[in-house]
Design an enzyme around this catalytic site. Structure first.
Site, mmCIF file in Angstrom:
data_model
loop_
_atom_site.group_PDB
_atom_site.id
_atom_site.type_symbol
_atom_site.label_atom_id
_atom_site.label_comp_id
_atom_site.label_asym_id
_atom_site.label_seq_id
_atom_site.Cartn_x
_atom_site.Cartn_y
_atom_site.Cartn_z
ATOM 1 N N HIS A 246 12.577 5.008 47.582
ATOM 2 C CA HIS A 246 11.172 5.217 47.919
ATOM 3 C C HIS A 246 10.746 6.683 47.813
ATOM 4 C CE1 HIS A 246 7.238 3.997 49.024
ATOM 5 N NE2 HIS A 246 7.183 5.092 49.725
ATOM 6 N N TYR A 250 7.736 9.481 45.742
ATOM 7 C CA TYR A 250 7.002 10.666 46.184
ATOM 8 C C TYR A 250 7.388 11.897 45.391
ATOM 9 C CZ TYR A 250 4.838 7.979 49.733
ATOM 10 O OH TYR A 250 4.074 7.042 50.355
ATOM 11 N N HIS A 397 2.104 -2.507 40.372
ATOM 12 C CA HIS A 397 1.849 -1.449 41.352
ATOM 13 C C HIS A 397 2.432 -0.116 40.891
ATOM 14 C CE1 HIS A 397 2.040 0.916 44.998
ATOM 15 N NE2 HIS A 397 3.353 0.906 44.941
ATOM 16 N N HIS A 399 3.179 0.921 38.017
ATOM 17 C CA HIS A 399 2.523 1.524 36.853
ATOM 18 C C HIS A 399 1.253 2.268 37.276
ATOM 19 C CE1 HIS A 399 5.335 -0.724 34.303
ATOM 20 N NE2 HIS A 399 4.985 0.114 33.350
#
Lengths: 571, 49, 236, 170
Positions: A246, A250, A397, A399
């Site tokens: 995840h 970011y 999502h 992309h």
């Protein structure tokens, strides 16, 4: 916050920091080389995009998928998908980011890297890693996709290569830290310039987060692929992977935020709306990016519900700084539009420099990311995840995140950065605008199709053109994604072409070459409180939080590790 | 707050009204799209006894 | 907030001293919770769900109900007397658990064993009596019971979720299953993926954990045990 | 940049009133979302899979309930389905199960080899299948019809062909 008037005055920034910094030739070459590798990866990785998209449309050759055409060069859809994922999501992003950060750190701090050789060392490691990983992928010995879930077992060189890419980026990061440390010694009272500040935080976040896959590869996958370990624990490896997985998003996203906060307002003709909230957002990303990886594992059988709940709540928390960013960036643009004479509630929007090849892609990236963010909140919403988990909604999502917010922003950045580095002017700026809109339209069509298909239940990572269970109501959406994917492919190659031709042009007079944009803030950064420019408390909170919400379950999973899964090569 | 600092340049007057409008639209878009998937989930029913 | 020393220089800014106090408290809190969740000083068994209620007949022809078992930890298993190897292995596990329990101090916690037959047509109380004798079972502690066919299906299949079905040749196809129920009638353990003798170790360990919770989870200690449930400090 | 004013204000987090409004709205929205999710979870029973059991993928096909996978009637209207997701050949064992309408089915799924996925059309039954772990969810089927379940995690060349069907008879 209360405050009382004082006599002590804030030291003026101008006295402490030079107004400008001119990148040396070798710095430009170093950054340019990283962008070259990034763009090369993008151009190869994008080749497979339309293949997958057309595959979706059900185009088959003699009952077999399109990949039959490319044999023996390309063995299967999944080899193509591995190349697409690894090159576009991992290589294009990482190389672009380390290159871009070299610029934001040196220019932001107005000083050269303390040890340029460290930068080169890191970069060379990344290149070696890329080459090492490329070999097994290209000979179809590592068709494990970019998540490489065991017990699908790739050739060991694939894992070694990934380690080198990651560690190389760490080494470049060490160079940034030392540079920052030196700068801080020289300028104890100056607020860290925002572009360097955001880049440094992103790098630190990345180094904390990648510990997950470092441990996964070094303690499990690599010894296992070398035959030193008879089996691995697949559930534990999923946990390791998503520890990194995840925050990885970011790591892709924050460089775009750096540009949106610290550069875009200037390019649009305005100023940053809020310096303190920009900084606060970055700190929140440092603190909250990592301790929420279980939200990728909501449907995993081996993770207790309580931890899934805790991570779900923290994921909501990390949505907050992005919502904050939305306001600050839009307000900065509004400020710019009003400076340019925009009147009325929305009259500033048409006044924005839509003809600027660098501004338009970034605004369009932001627009797409609005929907990426909404999808993200939906994914993170605990049981809502059951509706869309591992459906095409998910690639739809991401992309919108990595391929829009990140990639489209990077394209906008490249449109000033490459000319700046090479001393050329951009070839065919109008075409570059067309390129940005092409990407935007293609992505809107593509991701809308993918999201809708996902809600209908279509599985991701599946050549649906050859799947036997596709119901009729998926067909129009499959066609839609095929069209979107093809438009995106055109967009990608327009981008590459424009850059290549630009680099091959004759050098332009210095006054025509774009300069590095650095946005001022409406509020003097020196008026941002000192605690928003201090590392110790935020780093401590970040590490404590990770230990708190990952520690117990990770400890449990490690101490109950069952290395029972031997490797399989099922492709 | 600090002694009344009369803002002495136009920047301090800037009120991002357009941004607020966009954010309100954004807010309702989030709620609508999120709510749509939420309702799909609810319509798909329970999965525990 | 306190009056702030008014400088903005890094070195001289003393306003955020409270930061460090908060941080220390935070660290201690985190360390405490973390230590608890990691070292799991207290182990518990999960509270899975309520065990089904029943009224059965035991090997002496006497009524045996779930209410009789209140306050007693019960290990259930399900079989029919006509079965072969699989039941032998289950019985061996049952016997091993009983023998080794004799040498374990459970602080006076009563533990009983109930084997429920799902073959009432053949397994009459008398048959069960003979079966118990053939196993050398201490019937004060280990009871054998059965009931009506339909109710048994609801109880064993629906309630305890232990599968069985007639195989058409007079025998049964079934999943060898053990279920551990505590004195409150809550299912605390289910053993069905492995039925070999080594399961005895696990069952014994679990009974020990249960006994400890019953003994110690009183007064303020109760809170600590609840924390152990919250942090999923489950015995392996 | 303008010259610093002679009376410099104290550094403080300057939050525009409009932005403050947005911050509050964003927080309220996230809290409401969290509450809605909690309601769906606890009062509507839409829960996530939780740890069921750990098994040895190397022996799972030969011992225990997965040795004879398939649908089994626990009691009238109450079923359990043991399903193996098999990567070596890319199929579910069994490929098809049939239950009468009104039945409650508990799925137990694991894999003897690589990771797979399991999503049952039109339901919230959506699980990762991880070797060494048993994935489980329960669902009641009232509407007669045929529902496909598909493997939604990449498991090798034949992944796209991997699916099964649940038939609910009236």
């Amino acid at each position: 916050m209360t405050a009382i008037a004082t006599t002590t005055s804030v030291p003026p920034v101008a006295a402490a920091m030079p107004a400008k910094y001119v990148l040396s030739k070798s710095e430009k070459r170093f950054i340019g080389l990283q962008l070259l590798f990034a763009t090369a990866a993008l151009s190869i990785g994008s080749l497979f995009g339309p293949l997958q998209a057309l595959e979706f449309s059900g185009l088959t050759i003699g009952g077999r998928d399109l990949y039959a055409l490319f044999q023996p060069l390309l063995a299967s859809y999944y080899q193509g998908l591995t190349l697409h994922g690894v090159l576009n999501a991992l290589i294009w992003t990482t190389f672009f980011i380390t290159g871009f950060f070299t610029l934001t750190v040196t220019y932001g701090l107005r000083r050269p890297l303390a040890y340029p050789k460290l930068g080169w060392l890191g970069f060379i490691m990344m290149v070696l890693g890329l080459l090492t990983a490329a070999v097994p992928i290209l000979i179809n010995e590592a068709s494990v996709l970019y998540t490489f879930y065991p017990p699908l077992q790739a050739n060991w060189a694939f894992y070694v290569g990934l380690v080198f890419v990651v560690v190389g980026s760490w080494v470049q990061g060490y160079g940034f830290y030392i540079t920052y440390y030196r700068w801080r010694k020289e300028h104890p009272d100056v607020r860290t310039p925002l572009m360097a500040f955001g880049s440094l935080i992103t790098m630190v976040m990345w180094q904390i987060a990648t510990l997950g896959i470092a441990v996964e590869i070094l303690t499990q996958l690599l010894p296992w692929s070398l035959g030193l370990l008879p089996g691995v624990d697949p559930q534990l490896n999923r946990t390791y992977f998503w520890f990194t997985g995840h925050p990885l998003v970011y790591f892709w996203l924050l460089p775009a935020y750096v540009s949106w906060y610290a550069m875009l307002p200037k390019q649009a003709g305005g100023k940053l709306f809020s310096d303190s909230l920009a900084r606060f957002s970055f700190w929140m990303f440092l603190v909250l990016s990592t301790p929420l990886g279980f939200h990728h594992q909501f449907t995993d059988p081996g993770v207790p519900t309580i931890w899934k709940t805790i991570h779900a709540i923290l994921t909501y928390a990390v949505a907050f700084p992005s919502l904050l960013t939305a306001f600050t960036v839009v307000a900065s643009l509004e400020y710019a539009g009003r400076q340019r004479g925009g009147k009325g509630l929305l009259g500033w929007i048409p006044k924005l420099p839509w003809r600027d090849v660098s501004v338009t892609p970034q605004i369009l990236a932001g627009v797409l990311f609005i929907f990426g963010g909404i999808g993200g909140i939906t994914n993170a919403s605990y049981n809502i995840n059951l509706v869309i988990h591992n459906t095409t909604w998910v690639p739809g999502h991401f992309h919108l995140t990595v391929a829009s917010a990140t990639t489209l922003s990077f394209m906008g950045i490249a449109y000033w950065l490459v000319p700046h580095l090479t001393g050329r002017t951009l070839w065919a700026p109008k075409l570059a605008l067309v390129q940005a809109w092409t990407w935007f339209v293609g992505m809107a069509i593509f991701s809308n199709g993918m999201h809708t298909l996902g809600l209908l239940g279509a599985p991701r990572r599946t050549p649906l053109g050859v799947a036997p269970y596709v119901p009729a109501n998926w067909e129009p959406r499959l066609l839609q994604t095929a069209i979107g994917g093809t438009i995106l492919f055109i967009g990608a190659y327009l981008f590459v072409t424009i850059l290549v031709v630009t680099v091959l042009r004759k050098p332009a007079p210095a006054n025509l070459v774009p300069q590095i944009p650095e946005a001022e803030s409406i509020q003097d950064p020196q008026l941002t409180p000192a605690w928003l420019d201090r590392w110790a408390p935020w780093l401590t909170i970040a590490i404590l939080l990770i230990i708190l919400v990952y520690g117990p379950n990770l400890f449990y999973q490690i101490s109950n590790m069952q290395n029972t899964s031997p490797g399989f090569r099922l492709w | 707050m600090a002694p009344e600092q009369k803002p002495d340049h136009e920047e301090e007057h800037f009120k991002p009204r357009g941004t607020v409008l966009i954010m309100v639209l954004f807010f309702f878009t989030i709620v609508a799209l999120w709510g749509y998937v939420y309702l799909i989930m609810v319509s798909q029913g329970a999965n525990t006894p | 907030m306190a009056v702030q020393a008014a400088t903005s220089g890094r070195g001289t800014d003393r306003r955020f001293h409270w930061w460090w106090i908060l941080l220390v408290i935070g660290v201690l809190l985190v360390a405490g919770v973390f230590a608890f969740a990691i070292f799991q000083p207290i182990k518990v068994l999960p509270r899975m769900r309520l065990a089904p209620g029943f009224t059965l007949v035991d090997q002496n022809g006497q009524r045996l109900t779930s209410e009789d078992m209140r306050g007693t930890v019960v290990l259930y298993n399900f079989l029919y007397t006509g079965c072969g190897d699989e039941c032998d292995r289950m019985n061996a596990t049952m016997q091993e658990v009983q023998q080794r329990l004799h040498d374990t101090d459970l602080g006076g916690l009563p533990v009983e064993f109930v084997t429920i037959s799902f073959d009432p047509a053949n397994d009459t109380p008398e048959t069960l009596q003979r079966y118990a004798e053939s196993l050398g079972a201490d019937t004060n502690q280990w009871r054998f019971a059965t009931g009506e066919e339909d109710r048994l299906k609801q109880l064993i299949g629906g309630g305890f979720e232990a599968y069985y079905t007639p195989d058409g040749a007079g025998g049964f196809q079934f999943d060898p299953t053990f279920v551990l129920v505590d004195g409150w009638g809550i299912i605390r353990g289910k053993y069905r993926y492995q039925v070999a003798v080594p399961d005895a170790d696990r069952i014994l360990r679990h009974i020990g954990v249960l006994a400890e919770e019953v003994q110690k989870a009183t007064g303020p200690n109760k809170l600590i045990y609840e924390a152990a449930h919250l942090f999923l400090c489950y015995a392996p | 940049m303008t010259t610093p004013p002679s009376q410099t204000p104290e550094p403080s987090v300057h939050i525009d009133p409009y932005e403050r409004g947005w911050i509050i709205a964003a927080i309220v929205m996230l809290v409401v979302f969290a509450l809605a999710v909690a309601v769906a979870s606890y009062s509507l029973g839409i829960q996530l899979p939780s740890p069921e059991a750990r098994v040895d993928p190397n022996t799972i096909s030969s011992t225990g309930p997965f040795a004879n996978p398939g649908l089994r009637e626990l009691a009238p209207g109450r079923y359990e389905a043991y399903i193996l997701a098999i990567g070596q050949g890319w199929y579910f064992n069994p490929r098809e199960i049939t239950v009468p309408a009104g039945s409650e089915v508990t799925f137990y799924i694991t894999s003897p080899d690589v990771q797979h996925g399991f999503k049952l059309e039109g339901t919230n039954v959506n699980m990762m299948i991880v070797p060494g772990q048993v994935s489980s969810l329960t669902r009641r089927f009232d509407e007669p019809g045929e529902y496909n379940w598909v493997c939604h995690e990449y498991c090798g060349t034949g992944h796209a062909a991997m699916y099964g069907t649940l038939i609910v008879t009236p």
